[in-house]
Design a protein around this motif. Structure first.
Motif, PDB file in Angstrom:
ATOM      1  N   THR A  82       0.815  -1.214   0.000  1.00  0.00           N
ATOM      2  CA  THR A  82       0.000   0.000   0.000  1.00  0.00           C
ATOM      3  C   THR A  82       0.848   1.263   0.000  1.00  0.00           C
ATOM      4  O   THR A  82       1.946   1.314   0.583  1.00  0.00           O
ATOM      5  N   GLU A  83       0.293   2.282  -0.662  1.00  0.00           N
ATOM      6  CA  GLU A  83       0.910   3.607  -0.733  1.00  0.00           C
ATOM      7  C   GLU A  83      -0.078   4.621  -0.164  1.00  0.00           C
ATOM      8  O   GLU A  83      -1.279   4.353  -0.095  1.00  0.00           O
ATOM      9  N   GLN A  84       0.422   5.794   0.225  1.00  0.00           N
ATOM     10  CA  GLN A  84      -0.466   6.804   0.820  1.00  0.00           C
ATOM     11  C   GLN A  84      -1.555   7.214  -0.166  1.00  0.00           C
ATOM     12  O   GLN A  84      -2.673   7.529   0.228  1.00  0.00           O
ATOM     13  N   GLY A  85      -1.256   7.184  -1.442  1.00  0.00           N
ATOM     14  CA  GLY A  85      -2.242   7.526  -2.461  1.00  0.00           C
ATOM     15  C   GLY A  85      -3.382   6.530  -2.570  1.00  0.00           C
ATOM     16  O   GLY A  85      -4.376   6.802  -3.248  1.00  0.00           O
ATOM     17  N   ASP A  86      -3.243   5.384  -1.905  1.00  0.00           N
ATOM     18  CA  ASP A  86      -4.327   4.396  -1.917  1.00  0.00           C
ATOM     19  C   ASP A  86      -5.405   4.741  -0.896  1.00  0.00           C
ATOM     20  O   ASP A  86      -6.469   4.119  -0.887  1.00  0.00           O
ATOM     21  N   SER A  87      -5.145   5.722  -0.046  1.00  0.00           N
ATOM     22  CA  SER A  87      -6.133   6.117   0.962  1.00  0.00           C
ATOM     23  C   SER A  87      -7.389   6.622   0.267  1.00  0.00           C
ATOM     24  O   SER A  87      -7.336   7.554  -0.539  1.00  0.00           O
ATOM     25  N   ALA A  88      -8.512   5.990   0.557  1.00  0.00           N
ATOM     26  CA  ALA A  88      -9.773   6.289  -0.121  1.00  0.00           C
ATOM     27  C   ALA A  88     -10.868   5.452   0.503  1.00  0.00           C
ATOM     28  O   ALA A  88     -10.613   4.605   1.361  1.00  0.00           O
ATOM     29  N   MET A  89     -12.096   5.691   0.028  1.00  0.00           N
ATOM     30  CA  MET A  89     -13.211   4.811   0.347  1.00  0.00           C
ATOM     31  C   MET A  89     -13.348   3.821  -0.804  1.00  0.00           C
ATOM     32  O   MET A  89     -13.429   4.228  -1.962  1.00  0.00           O
ATOM     33  N   TYR A  90     -13.370   2.545  -0.480  1.00  0.00           N
ATOM     34  CA  TYR A  90     -13.538   1.511  -1.501  1.00  0.00           C
ATOM     35  C   TYR A  90     -14.969   0.996  -1.410  1.00  0.00           C
ATOM     36  O   TYR A  90     -15.389   0.449  -0.395  1.00  0.00           O
ATOM     37  N   LEU A  91     -15.693   1.215  -2.483  1.00  0.00           N
ATOM     38  CA  LEU A  91     -17.119   0.906  -2.525  1.00  0.00           C
ATOM     39  C   LEU A  91     -17.366  -0.326  -3.381  1.00  0.00           C
ATOM     40  O   LEU A  91     -16.812  -0.463  -4.464  1.00  0.00           O
ATOM     41  N   CYS A  92     -18.227  -1.178  -2.892  1.00  0.00           N
ATOM     42  CA  CYS A  92     -18.679  -2.337  -3.642  1.00  0.00           C
ATOM     43  C   CYS A  92     -20.146  -2.118  -3.984  1.00  0.00           C
ATOM     44  O   CYS A  92     -20.899  -1.535  -3.189  1.00  0.00           O
ATOM     45  N   ALA A  93     -20.561  -2.557  -5.152  1.00  0.00           N
ATOM     46  CA  ALA A  93     -21.953  -2.445  -5.558  1.00  0.00           C
ATOM     47  C   ALA A  93     -22.343  -3.710  -6.295  1.00  0.00           C
ATOM     48  O   ALA A  93     -21.494  -4.442  -6.814  1.00  0.00           O
ATOM     49  N   SER A  94     -23.640  -3.975  -6.335  1.00  0.00           N
ATOM     50  CA  SER A  94     -24.102  -5.130  -7.103  1.00  0.00           C
ATOM     51  C   SER A  94     -25.378  -4.776  -7.844  1.00  0.00           C
ATOM     52  O   SER A  94     -26.067  -3.815  -7.502  1.00  0.00           O
ATOM     53  N   SER A  95     -25.655  -5.558  -8.897  1.00  0.00           N
ATOM     54  CA  SER A  95     -26.881  -5.369  -9.672  1.00  0.00           C
ATOM     55  C   SER A  95     -27.251  -6.707 -10.280  1.00  0.00           C
ATOM     56  O   SER A  95     -26.486  -7.671 -10.250  1.00  0.00           O
ATOM     57  N   TRP A  96     -28.440  -6.716 -10.878  1.00  0.00           N
ATOM     58  CA  TRP A  96     -28.977  -7.986 -11.395  1.00  0.00           C
ATOM     59  C   TRP A  96     -29.337  -7.861 -12.850  1.00  0.00           C
ATOM     60  O   TRP A  96     -29.820  -6.833 -13.306  1.00  0.00           O
ATOM     61  N   GLY A  97     -29.140  -8.910 -13.588  1.00  0.00           N
ATOM     62  CA  GLY A  97     -29.677  -9.020 -14.926  1.00  0.00           C
ATOM     63  C   GLY A  97     -28.846  -8.314 -15.984  1.00  0.00           C
ATOM     64  O   GLY A  97     -27.728  -7.878 -15.743  1.00  0.00           O
ATOM     65  N   THR A  98     -29.429  -8.211 -17.155  1.00  0.00           N
ATOM     66  CA  THR A  98     -28.716  -7.616 -18.286  1.00  0.00           C
ATOM     67  C   THR A  98     -29.126  -6.171 -18.532  1.00  0.00           C
ATOM     68  O   THR A  98     -28.496  -5.477 -19.292  1.00  0.00           O
ATOM     69  N   GLY A  99     -30.176  -5.740 -17.905  1.00  0.00           N
ATOM     70  CA  GLY A  99     -30.586  -4.347 -18.051  1.00  0.00           C
ATOM     71  C   GLY A  99     -29.765  -3.455 -17.163  1.00  0.00           C
ATOM     72  O   GLY A  99     -28.899  -3.920 -16.414  1.00  0.00           O
ATOM     73  N   ASN A 100     -29.990  -2.179 -17.227  1.00  0.00           N
ATOM     74  CA  ASN A 100     -29.253  -1.239 -16.396  1.00  0.00           C
ATOM     75  C   ASN A 100     -30.245  -0.497 -15.534  1.00  0.00           C
ATOM     76  O   ASN A 100     -30.916   0.411 -15.976  1.00  0.00           O
ATOM     77  N   TYR A 101     -30.368  -0.918 -14.320  1.00  0.00           N
ATOM     78  CA  TYR A 101     -31.343  -0.317 -13.426  1.00  0.00           C
ATOM     79  C   TYR A 101     -30.697   0.299 -12.208  1.00  0.00           C
ATOM     80  O   TYR A 101     -31.334   0.507 -11.190  1.00  0.00           O
ATOM     81  N   GLY A 102     -29.415   0.599 -12.313  1.00  0.00           N
ATOM     82  CA  GLY A 102     -28.738   1.223 -11.185  1.00  0.00           C
ATOM     83  C   GLY A 102     -28.177   0.190 -10.224  1.00  0.00           C
ATOM     84  O   GLY A 102     -28.614  -0.955 -10.185  1.00  0.00           O
ATOM     85  N   TYR A 103     -27.187   0.603  -9.497  1.00  0.00           N
ATOM     86  CA  TYR A 103     -26.521  -0.271  -8.543  1.00  0.00           C
ATOM     87  C   TYR A 103     -27.138  -0.147  -7.156  1.00  0.00           C
ATOM     88  O   TYR A 103     -27.749   0.853  -6.820  1.00  0.00           O
ATOM     89  N   THR A 104     -26.840  -1.149  -6.321  1.00  0.00           N
ATOM     90  CA  THR A 104     -26.998  -1.030  -4.885  1.00  0.00           C
ATOM     91  C   THR A 104     -25.596  -1.041  -4.294  1.00  0.00           C
ATOM     92  O   THR A 104     -24.857  -2.014  -4.474  1.00  0.00           O
ATOM     93  N   PHE A 105     -25.241   0.028  -3.622  1.00  0.00           N
ATOM     94  CA  PHE A 105     -23.906   0.147  -3.035  1.00  0.00           C
ATOM     95  C   PHE A 105     -23.894  -0.346  -1.591  1.00  0.00           C
ATOM     96  O   PHE A 105     -24.900  -0.254  -0.875  1.00  0.00           O
ATOM     97  N   GLY A 106     -22.739  -0.816  -1.178  1.00  0.00           N
ATOM     98  CA  GLY A 106     -22.483  -1.036   0.237  1.00  0.00           C
ATOM     99  C   GLY A 106     -22.050   0.267   0.892  1.00  0.00           C
ATOM    100  O   GLY A 106     -21.964   1.310   0.223  1.00  0.00           O
ATOM    101  N   SER A 107     -21.762   0.200   2.183  1.00  0.00           N
ATOM    102  CA  SER A 107     -21.357   1.399   2.922  1.00  0.00           C
ATOM    103  C   SER A 107     -19.875   1.719   2.761  1.00  0.00           C
ATOM    104  O   SER A 107     -19.424   2.757   3.215  1.00  0.00           O
ATOM    105  N   GLY A 108     -19.143   0.813   2.128  1.00  0.00           N
ATOM    106  CA  GLY A 108     -17.759   1.096   1.816  1.00  0.00           C
ATOM    107  C   GLY A 108     -16.780   0.686   2.900  1.00  0.00           C
ATOM    108  O   GLY A 108     -17.148   0.465   4.057  1.00  0.00           O
ATOM    109  N   THR A 109     -15.528   0.559   2.491  1.00  0.00           N
ATOM    110  CA  THR A 109     -14.406   0.365   3.416  1.00  0.00           C
ATOM    111  C   THR A 109     -13.503   1.579   3.280  1.00  0.00           C
ATOM    112  O   THR A 109     -13.025   1.876   2.178  1.00  0.00           O
ATOM    113  N   ARG A 110     -13.316   2.270   4.384  1.00  0.00           N
ATOM    114  CA  ARG A 110     -12.450   3.455   4.358  1.00  0.00           C
ATOM    115  C   ARG A 110     -11.032   3.026   4.707  1.00  0.00           C
ATOM    116  O   ARG A 110     -10.791   2.536   5.805  1.00  0.00           O
TER     117      ARG A 110
END
Lengths: 114, 112
Positions: A82-110
Motif C-alpha cells: 500500500t501507498e499513501q495515495g491508496d487512501s480512499a473509500m472503496y465501494l462495492c456495488a451489485s446489480s442484477w440481470g442484463t438491463g441497467n437499473y442502477g446499482y446497490t452500493f455497500g457502505s464502503g471500506t475506508r
C-alpha cells in the motif's frame, strides 16, 4: 439479506503493508463492481464481475491491485504494498440481470495508509 | 475535460425551498441517467433512474434529461433537512454495459 455488506468498515495500515477487503453482494445479484472514492470526488470505476468472471478492469487498477469473485458469490479486493495515495473509500456495488437499473452500493471500506 | 461535469457546491437552501441540481456531459453515447444521494461516510443510494430524454417524477423528486443539450437535472420540492447530503449524477451507455461514470457530487444543505 437486505443489502450489500462490506468488511471491514475502516482499515488503517502502514505504508507497504497488504490489505484485503471483502464484499458480500445481494444474493440474487449476478453483477458486482468495485469503485474507489476519494474526498470531494465521485466514485471511480475499478473493476466489474459478471458471476465469477472479471470482465473489465480500469487502468486505475495497477498491478498492486487484484480482485476475485470465487464461485460468483462474495468478492475480495487486495491491495499489495500500500501507498499513501491508496487512501480512499472503496465501494462495492451489485446489480442484477442484463438491463441497467442502477446499482446497490455497500457502505464502503475506508482505507487510511499512514 | 471530464466526461461528466457537476458543480460541487455547497448549496444552502431554507427548508421548503425547491432545489435544482444539474450535470452536463460530453459523451453522446450515454443513454441511462441516474441520481444518487450520499450521506457522509455512507455509500451512494440510488434515487432516480431515467432512460434517454424526458422527465420522471417520484414523490418530491423530479429528474429531467435533455440529450440534445447533454444536460440533466434533479429537482427536489419542499426540501427537508433530511435531504442534506451529497447528490451524485451518474450515467452509462445503453446495452448491457455496466460501467457507470459519476459526477463529483453537489453538497446540499437544507437549513431548518
Amino acid at each position: 439479506d437486505t443489502g450489500v455488506s462490506q468488511d471491514p468498515r475502516h482499515k488503517i495500515t502502514k505504508r507497504g503493508q497488504n490489505v484485503t477487503f471483502r464484499c458480500d453482494p445481494i444474493s440474487e445479484h449476478n453483477r458486482l463492481y468495485w469503485y474507489r472514492q476519494t474526498l470531494g470526488q465521485g466514485p471511480e470505476f475499478l473493476t466489474y464481475f459478471q458471476n465469477e468472471a472479471q470482465l473489465e478492469k480500469s487502468r486505475l487498477l495497477s498491478d498492486r491491485f487484484s480482485a476475485e469473485r470465487p464461485k460468483g458469490s462474495f468478492s475480495t479486493l487486495e491491495i499489495q504494498r500500500t501507498e499513501q495515495g491508496d487512501s480512499a473509500m472503496y465501494l462495492c456495488a451489485s446489480s442484477w440481470g442484463t438491463g441497467n437499473y442502477g446499482y446497490t452500493f455497500g457502505s464502503g471500506t475506508r482505507l487510511t495508509v499512514v | 475535460q471530464k466526461e461528466v461535469e457537476q458543480d460541487p457546491g455547497p448549496l444552502s437552501v431554507p427548508e421548503g425551498a425547491i432545489v435544482s441540481l444539474n450535470c452536463t456531459y460530453s459523451n453522446s453515447a450515454f443513454q441511462y441517467f441516474m441520481w444518487y444521494r450520499q450521506y457522509s461516510r455512507k455509500g451512494p443510494e440510488l434515487l432516480m433512474y431515467t432512460y434517454s430524454s424526458g422527465n420522471k417524477e417520484d414523490g418530491r423528486f423530479t429528474a429531467q434529461v435533455d440529450k440534445s443539450s447533454k444536460y440533466i437535472s434533479l429537482f427536489i420540492r419542499d426540501s427537508q433537512p433530511s435531504d442534506s447530503a451529497t447528490y451524485l449524477c451518474a450515467m452509462t451507455p445503453s446495452g448491457g454495459y455496466q460501467k457507470v461514470t459519476f459526477g463529483i457530487g453537489t453538497k446540499l444543505q437544507v437549513i431548518p
